[in-house]
Design an enzyme around this catalytic site. Structure first.
Site, mmCIF file in Angstrom:
data_model
loop_
_atom_site.group_PDB
_atom_site.id
_atom_site.type_symbol
_atom_site.label_atom_id
_atom_site.label_comp_id
_atom_site.label_asym_id
_atom_site.label_seq_id
_atom_site.Cartn_x
_atom_site.Cartn_y
_atom_site.Cartn_z
ATOM 1 N N GLY A 164 31.651 -19.969 -21.477
ATOM 2 C CA GLY A 164 31.593 -19.206 -22.460
ATOM 3 C C GLY A 164 32.664 -18.940 -23.083
ATOM 4 O O GLY A 164 33.835 -19.309 -22.817
ATOM 5 N N ASP A 180 30.533 -28.796 -22.646
ATOM 6 C CA ASP A 180 30.735 -27.485 -23.484
ATOM 7 C C ASP A 180 31.665 -27.644 -24.938
ATOM 8 O O ASP A 180 31.463 -27.043 -25.575
ATOM 9 C CB ASP A 180 31.426 -26.427 -22.589
ATOM 10 C CG ASP A 180 32.732 -26.761 -22.065
ATOM 11 O OD1 ASP A 180 32.716 -27.841 -21.387
ATOM 12 O OD2 ASP A 180 33.629 -25.959 -22.251
HETATM 13 P P1 AMP Z 1 38.400 -25.634 -23.973
HETATM 14 O O1 AMP Z 1 38.780 -26.482 -23.180
HETATM 15 O O2 AMP Z 1 39.423 -24.896 -25.208
HETATM 16 O O3 AMP Z 1 37.182 -25.763 -24.608
HETATM 17 O O4 AMP Z 1 38.448 -24.180 -23.119
HETATM 18 C C1 AMP Z 1 37.471 -24.060 -22.157
HETATM 19 C C2 AMP Z 1 37.049 -22.588 -21.761
HETATM 20 O O5 AMP Z 1 38.195 -21.839 -21.493
HETATM 21 C C3 AMP Z 1 36.378 -21.809 -22.893
HETATM 22 O O6 AMP Z 1 35.192 -21.259 -22.352
HETATM 23 C C4 AMP Z 1 37.468 -20.987 -23.608
HETATM 24 O O7 AMP Z 1 36.728 -19.752 -24.082
HETATM 25 C C5 AMP Z 1 38.218 -20.536 -22.375
HETATM 26 N N1 AMP Z 1 39.731 -20.361 -22.410
HETATM 27 C C6 AMP Z 1 40.549 -21.242 -22.930
HETATM 28 N N2 AMP Z 1 41.903 -20.646 -23.091
HETATM 29 C C7 AMP Z 1 41.538 -19.275 -22.869
HETATM 30 C C8 AMP Z 1 42.569 -18.020 -22.907
HETATM 31 N N3 AMP Z 1 43.492 -18.025 -23.245
HETATM 32 N N4 AMP Z 1 41.934 -16.956 -22.656
HETATM 33 C C9 AMP Z 1 40.433 -16.805 -22.289
HETATM 34 N N5 AMP Z 1 39.782 -17.778 -22.234
HETATM 35 C C10 AMP Z 1 40.177 -19.247 -22.550
HETATM 36 MG MG MG Z 2 35.673 -25.458 -25.545
#
Ligand code: AMP
Ligand code: MG
Length: 490
Positions: free
Chosen positions: A92, A257
């Site tokens: 999420g 996702d």
């Molecule tokens: P992504 O690979 O960018 O799609 O991120 C995967 C998951 O990690 C997603 O659910 C993002 O919301 C979460 N996420 C990535 N970076 C952060 C961060 N700095 N703080 C909190 N959640 C993160």
């Molecule tokens: Mg993502």
């Protein structure tokens, strides 16, 4: 004097209302000193938003999420996902918020979403923040994709928050305001299936009906709407990934996702464009096994769609075996759809007629790609130089290849088919967001100098239009740029 967006912008909350199990009501963190770094005025106009009012203090507060219209319900979206093949049942938005849905001037519903707006209950270990560089990166690359005609989420604005972000070093923090036709993902269905478990479950059905209404309304009229929805997603993704392959785009983190139900490209983390054509290209530093390498993208898309099919099984038929059989049959549409889209795209890139014999075409395309790989030929400029060759100026293209005899033999076969050079120039970009140019613009932007970013955005907004004075934006990276590595989740 324009009115304050926080009182005039109408944000709907259909996602939050129809699918409360997937929506956690949440608020953005305060931004100490919000400053606009880049605003997409044409997109703002498309959304019916007044650029001047977005630049006002109230507009900035809307764009970082700290002041939203009274009736809005900002939420963090819950989803699941396979990340590098491993299933995570509860992911999420850890650092993002869906502010709500806008109806644009064309009557379409679009999500207004923030990234980097602070920790949410789904942040796991993350700090909920984003740095200026990666948010500008998503802005540049997603807008370049849009200008190339490839379905994508859009970037409305990047704001510096005035808050520091700790990564390997301390960096300036930012929020990206993103617009998408929705943020429904394959992982949204995986989560709904996990919550429900039992066939006939309600959340999965409501999610599918919501997706049909927003993206594939034709499916509602089909004999079997949920199967038609699945097939529409298969078709949209087959077409999307073919376009990535044709333009040389490597997404880099095709987790379930990060794959949309709409068929838009989403989540520009470690993505990058090919320089020298090499099917094994991997840019992402964390993709050690090369799962998301350039050439694997169609196979990964199909794998992700199989996960979507699994999640949707209870909707396809009451009998499990029958549901599996239907899913397999519908998923079988992916390969022919992908191949048809890719073949038609290659034909267009090489300026050839629609009625080109399939066998001739396939051999011609594969032989060219093999020559490009062997000669480490720059993917983007190759097709523009080939258009010049079709006009009779043979040397620029010839000079790209190592095995001249093999290239000459290939070119003779191709030229005998009388390629249309002007048609080639309409589909082969001169300018793509080359890695060294993007890095240069982001480094300057992080230091507070936005001039290189604005110049790059202007070049990329008209990618097919060759303009004098912009040679540097069309040229491959200098040799000393070295091997390019990208980083995720920053
Ligand atoms: P992504 O690979 O960018 O799609 O991120 C995967 C998951 O990690 C997603 O659910 C993002 O919301 C979460 N996420 C990535 N970076 C952060 C961060 N700095 N703080 C909190 N959640 C993160
Ligand atoms: Mg993502």
């Amino acid at each position: 004097m324009s009115l304050a967006p926080s009182s005039t912008v109408v944000l709907h909350h259909r996602f939050a209302t129809e699918l409360p199990e997937l929506a956690l009501a949440w608020q953005a963190e305060e931004a100490p000193d919000p400053r606009l770094l880049v605003l997409n005025e044409p997109l703002a106009a498309e959304l019916g938003l007044d650029p001047d009012s977005l630049r006002s203090p109230d507009g900035l507060a809307l764009l970082v999420g700290t002041r939203v219209p009274e009736a809005a319900t900002p939420v963090a979206q819950v989803y699941a996902g396979h990340q590098f093949g491993g299933f995570n049942p509860r992911l999420g938005d850890g650092r993002a918020l869906l502010l709500g849905e806008l109806v644009d001037t064309g009557g379409s519903t679009r999500d207004l979403h923030l990234k980097g707006s602070g920790r949410t209950p789904l942040a796991r270990g993350g700090d909920g923040l984003a740095a200026v560089g990666p948010m500008l990166r998503e802005y540049v690359v997603s807008e370049a994709m849009h200008a190339l005609g490839i379905p994508t989420t859009r970037a409305l604005a990047v704001l510096a928050t005035g808050r520091d972000v700790r990564r390997e070093t301390v960096l300036p923090g930012a929020v990206l305001a993103r617009v998408a036709s929705s943020h429904l993902r394959v992982g949204s269905f995986q989560y709904a299936r996990g919550v429900d478990g039992d066939p006939g479950a309600d959340l999965l059905r409501r999610l599918a009906d919501h997706a049909i209404a927003r993206h594939h309304p034709g499916a509602a009229r089909a004999e079997h709407p949920h199967r038609a929805l699945f097939e529409a997603v298969v078709a949209a993704q087959a077409s999307l990934v073919a376009q990535w392959m044709l333009v040389g785009f490597v997404h880099g983190v095709m987790n379930t996702d990060n794959m949309t139900i709409s068929g838009e490209t989403i989540d520009y983390g470690p993505c990058a464009f090919l320089d020298a054509f090499d099917p094994g290209t991997v840019f992402s530093s964390i993709d050690e096994a090369g799962r998301y390498a350039y050439l694997n993208q169609p196979v990964v898309a199909e794998w992700n769609l199989a996960r979507l099919a699994e999640a949707m099984l209870p909707l396809l038929a009451e009998d499990q075996e029958q549901a599996v059989a239907l899913a397999v049959e519908s998923l079988g549409g992916f390969r022919p759809a992908y191949t048809a889209a890719w073949t038609a795209g290659m034909r267009a890139k090489l300026g050839l007629a629609d009625d080109l014999d399939e066998e001739t075409g396939t051999a011609l395309f594969n032989d060219l790609l093999a020559l490009m790989q062997a000669g480490h030929v720059d993917h983007t400029s190759c097709y523009r130089h080939l258009a010049s060759a079709a006009r009779g100026d043979t040397e620029p293209a010839r000079g790209l290849f190592l095995d001249l005899a093999a290239y000459d033999a290939w070119a003779a076969r191709w030229l005998a088919l009388r390629p249309d050079a002007d048609a080639m120039d309409r589909v082969n970009p001169v300018y793509v967001p080359r890695n060294h140019l993007v890095e240069e613009a982001l480094a300057a932007g992080t230091r507070g100098d936005l001039a290189p970013l604005h110049q790059l955005l202007e070049v990329l907004a008209a990618p097919y239009d060759e303009r004098p004075g912009l040679e540097r934006y069309a040229a491959p990276a200098p040799v000393d740029f070295g091997v390019y590595r990208t980083f995720c989740g920053t």
